[in-house]
Scaffold this motif. Structure first.
Motif, PDB file in Angstrom:
ATOM      1  N   GLY A  90       0.815  -1.206   0.000  1.00 15.29           N
ATOM      2  CA  GLY A  90       0.000   0.000   0.000  1.00 15.29           C
ATOM      3  C   GLY A  90       0.852   1.261   0.000  1.00 15.29           C
ATOM      4  N   ILE A  91       1.942   1.240   0.741  1.00 21.79           N
ATOM      5  CA  ILE A  91       2.816   2.408   0.797  1.00 21.79           C
ATOM      6  C   ILE A  91       3.516   2.625  -0.548  1.00 21.79           C
ATOM      7  N   VAL A  92       3.906   1.532  -1.217  1.00 20.98           N
ATOM      8  CA  VAL A  92       4.491   1.656  -2.555  1.00 20.98           C
ATOM      9  C   VAL A  92       3.505   2.359  -3.487  1.00 20.98           C
ATOM     10  N   LEU A  93       2.250   1.905  -3.485  1.00 21.07           N
ATOM     11  CA  LEU A  93       1.234   2.514  -4.350  1.00 21.07           C
ATOM     12  C   LEU A  93       0.907   3.940  -3.927  1.00 21.07           C
ATOM     13  N   LEU A  94       1.088   4.249  -2.645  1.00 16.74           N
ATOM     14  CA  LEU A  94       0.864   5.611  -2.176  1.00 16.74           C
ATOM     15  C   LEU A  94       1.768   6.596  -2.910  1.00 16.74           C
ATOM     16  N   GLY A  95       2.942   6.121  -3.348  1.00 15.75           N
ATOM     17  CA  GLY A  95       3.859   6.979  -4.086  1.00 15.75           C
ATOM     18  C   GLY A  95       3.273   7.522  -5.370  1.00 15.75           C
ATOM     19  N   LEU A  96       2.295   6.808  -5.955  1.00 10.09           N
ATOM     20  CA  LEU A  96       1.678   7.280  -7.194  1.00 10.09           C
ATOM     21  C   LEU A  96       0.789   8.496  -6.968  1.00 10.09           C
ATOM     22  N   LYS A  97       0.486   8.828  -5.723  1.00  5.48           N
ATOM     23  CA  LYS A  97      -0.261  10.052  -5.425  1.00  5.48           C
ATOM     24  C   LYS A  97       0.638  11.285  -5.463  1.00  5.48           C
ATOM     25  N   LEU A  98       1.946  11.067  -5.399  1.00  5.87           N
ATOM     26  CA  LEU A  98       2.890  12.167  -5.213  1.00  5.87           C
ATOM     27  C   LEU A  98       3.568  12.545  -6.517  1.00  5.87           C
ATOM     28  N   SER A  99       3.412  13.768  -6.919  1.00  7.33           N
ATOM     29  CA  SER A  99       4.166  14.321  -8.041  1.00  7.33           C
ATOM     30  C   SER A  99       5.091  15.405  -7.505  1.00  7.33           C
ATOM     31  N   LEU A 100       6.354  15.277  -7.795  1.00  9.87           N
ATOM     32  CA  LEU A 100       7.313  16.285  -7.321  1.00  9.87           C
ATOM     33  C   LEU A 100       7.015  17.654  -7.909  1.00  9.87           C
ATOM     34  N   VAL A 101       6.348  17.683  -9.069  1.00 10.40           N
ATOM     35  CA  VAL A 101       5.977  18.964  -9.684  1.00 10.40           C
ATOM     36  C   VAL A 101       4.977  19.699  -8.783  1.00 10.40           C
ATOM     37  N   ASP A 102       3.980  18.955  -8.274  1.00  6.50           N
ATOM     38  CA  ASP A 102       2.995  19.575  -7.380  1.00  6.50           C
ATOM     39  C   ASP A 102       3.657  20.066  -6.097  1.00  6.50           C
ATOM     40  N   ILE A 103       4.579  19.270  -5.576  1.00  6.46           N
ATOM     41  CA  ILE A 103       5.257  19.647  -4.337  1.00  6.46           C
ATOM     42  C   ILE A 103       6.116  20.892  -4.550  1.00  6.46           C
ATOM     43  N   LEU A 104       6.854  20.926  -5.672  1.00  4.12           N
ATOM     44  CA  LEU A 104       7.684  22.101  -5.954  1.00  4.12           C
ATOM     45  C   LEU A 104       6.831  23.347  -6.169  1.00  4.12           C
ATOM     46  N   GLY A 105       5.577  23.147  -6.572  1.00  2.74           N
ATOM     47  CA  GLY A 105       4.676  24.279  -6.759  1.00  2.74           C
ATOM     48  C   GLY A 105       4.362  25.016  -5.473  1.00  2.74           C
ATOM     49  N   LEU A 106       4.615  24.372  -4.332  1.00  4.76           N
ATOM     50  CA  LEU A 106       4.403  25.052  -3.048  1.00  4.76           C
ATOM     51  C   LEU A 106       5.407  26.181  -2.827  1.00  4.76           C
ATOM     52  N   GLY A 107       6.561  26.070  -3.468  1.00  4.35           N
ATOM     53  CA  GLY A 107       7.635  27.045  -3.238  1.00  4.35           C
ATOM     54  C   GLY A 107       8.632  26.532  -2.216  1.00  4.35           C
ATOM     55  N   TRP A 108       9.871  26.968  -2.351  1.00  2.00           N
ATOM     56  CA  TRP A 108      10.944  26.435  -1.501  1.00  2.00           C
ATOM     57  C   TRP A 108      10.738  26.762  -0.032  1.00  2.00           C
ATOM     58  N   LEU A 109      10.228  27.967   0.255  1.00  2.00           N
ATOM     59  CA  LEU A 109      10.028  28.334   1.657  1.00  2.00           C
ATOM     60  C   LEU A 109       9.028  27.398   2.327  1.00  2.00           C
ATOM     61  N   SER A 110       7.921  27.118   1.639  1.00  2.85           N
ATOM     62  CA  SER A 110       6.907  26.222   2.208  1.00  2.85           C
ATOM     63  C   SER A 110       7.463  24.817   2.391  1.00  2.85           C
ATOM     64  N   ILE A 111       8.233  24.346   1.413  1.00  2.00           N
ATOM     65  CA  ILE A 111       8.803  22.994   1.505  1.00  2.00           C
ATOM     66  C   ILE A 111       9.757  22.903   2.687  1.00  2.00           C
ATOM     67  N   VAL A 112      10.602  23.909   2.829  1.00  2.00           N
ATOM     68  CA  VAL A 112      11.555  23.925   3.949  1.00  2.00           C
ATOM     69  C   VAL A 112      10.807  23.935   5.282  1.00  2.00           C
ATOM     70  N   MET A 113       9.732  24.717   5.353  1.00  2.00           N
ATOM     71  CA  MET A 113       8.966  24.788   6.593  1.00  2.00           C
ATOM     72  C   MET A 113       8.304  23.445   6.911  1.00  2.00           C
ATOM     73  N   ILE A 114       7.771  22.777   5.890  1.00  2.00           N
ATOM     74  CA  ILE A 114       7.124  21.473   6.114  1.00  2.00           C
ATOM     75  C   ILE A 114       8.144  20.461   6.610  1.00  2.00           C
TER      76      ILE A 114
END
Length: 338
Positions: free
Chosen positions: A69-93
């Motif tokens: 299930g955790i392997v398949l959970l990876g298909l929910k994650l796109s690094l493009v969407d995550i990078l869209g948050l901006g570096w400051l938000s990513i660093v804070m998370i």
């Protein structure tokens, strides 16, 4: 086929959890699955079967199904969407996850929690709830009784968050988007995030999911580091046994440098990021991932004994509540930043 009865029960419980979620959408499916497992585990007449004929199948569900299930959970994650948050938000998370993780381990040790409990509570509260606890438990070879209490605590606090955080939304002066960010950064399970953030509208829900999945991505490095630490401890134990002539630990029990399911999770993230995966494939993968995790979390929940938790787990409960307060406070502070 000795695993079949337990797997069949876990599958039936997953269907019941789905039905509950369909009838009451505010109750996340995976939270319902854990709760059903906990309820079943309290029935005296069921405990003989849970520890007997059902045990092999429940073990398969809580371990192998969890990893798939955790392997398949990876298909929910796109690094493009995550990078869209901006570096400051990513660093804070990332900072919120790490501070909560380290702080919760410190709290667990300060309150004298036994064995791997501080590590498991820290993993669940800082990253992604019961799923993260199950993943970490498999890597560090935690005992069932060590895993049961963190599972109960993270389910309790995540469920409370669905009711408590919306009550604080307006008094804390948060906009819809800020509320979504706060929920995504502080609520434990993905389903609980959806149930909590959706009341603030689609924009809040969208940002909450991306923030939450960014936290989920932290599961891979945190589990990999834990595996490395366990591997080093195992090697040191073997070396000590060799020098002293004592019985050496089983070489097969030594964790891999990177657990296979973590590598699979990262591979799935890269596939989702680099390739145009058809929507139909993503829908099937999402359904299968939810089913596997629901069965796994039922298996984990069935090991919880609330009577023992009430009698002996007040320290763990206090650690869980403090950890929840810590991550919610850190996340609130982060969304206030310009």
């Amino acid at each position: 086929m000795k695993w079949l009865p337990g797997v069949a029960l876990a599958g039936a419980a997953a269907l019941v959890a789905w039905a509950i979620h369909a009838l009451i959408p505010a109750i996340p499916l995976l939270t319902a699955a854990v709760a059903i497992g906990i309820i079943v585990g309290q029935i005296p007449a069921a405990r003989g079967a849970l520890n007997g004929i059902l045990a092999p199948g429940l073990s398969v569900a809580s371990k192998q199904f969890m990893r798939l299930g955790i392997v398949l959970l990876g298909l929910k994650l796109s690094l493009v969407d995550i990078l869209g948050l901006g570096w400051l938000s990513i660093v804070m998370i990332v900072a919120i996850v790490l501070l909560t993780f380290v702080g919760t381990i410190g709290l667990g040790r300060a309150f004298g929690l036994p064995g791997h409990q501080p590590l498991l509570i820290a993993t669940g509260f800082s990253i992604c709830g019961a799923s993260a606890i199950g993943a970490m438990s498999g890597v560090v070879k935690a005992k069932d009784e060590e895993t049961a209490t963190p599972i109960a605590l993270v389910t309790l606090c995540g469920t409370l968050a669905i009711a408590v955080l919306p009550l604080l939304w307006h008094p804390l002066g948060l906009s819809n988007e800020q509320f979504g960010q706060w929920v995504g950064a502080s609520v434990h399970d993905v389903g609980q995030v959806v149930a909590t953030a959706q009341i603030a509208g689609p924009a809040a829900l969208a940002v909450a999911i991306v923030v939450k999945l960014t936290r989920v991505l932290m599961l891979a490095p945190v589990v990999a580091v834990a595996a490395g630490v366990e591997r080093r401890r195992h090697g040191a134990a073997v070396e000590l046994a060799t020098r002293t002539g004592a019985a050496a630990p089983d070489a097969a029990a030594r964790p891999p440098i990177v657990p296979l399911f973590v590598a699979g999770f990262l591979a799935a993230v890269l596939v989702r990021t680099l390739f145009p995966v058809p929507e139909s494939v993503l829908e099937v993968a999402d359904w299968l991932q939810t089913a596997l995790l629901a069965m796994a979390l039922f298996g984990l929940g069935s090991a919880v004994r609330l009577g023992e938790l009430v009698r002996t787990g007040w320290r763990a409960l206090l650690v869980g509540l403090l950890s929840w307060t810590l991550i919610a406070s850190l996340a609130y502070g982060a969304v206030q930043l310009p």
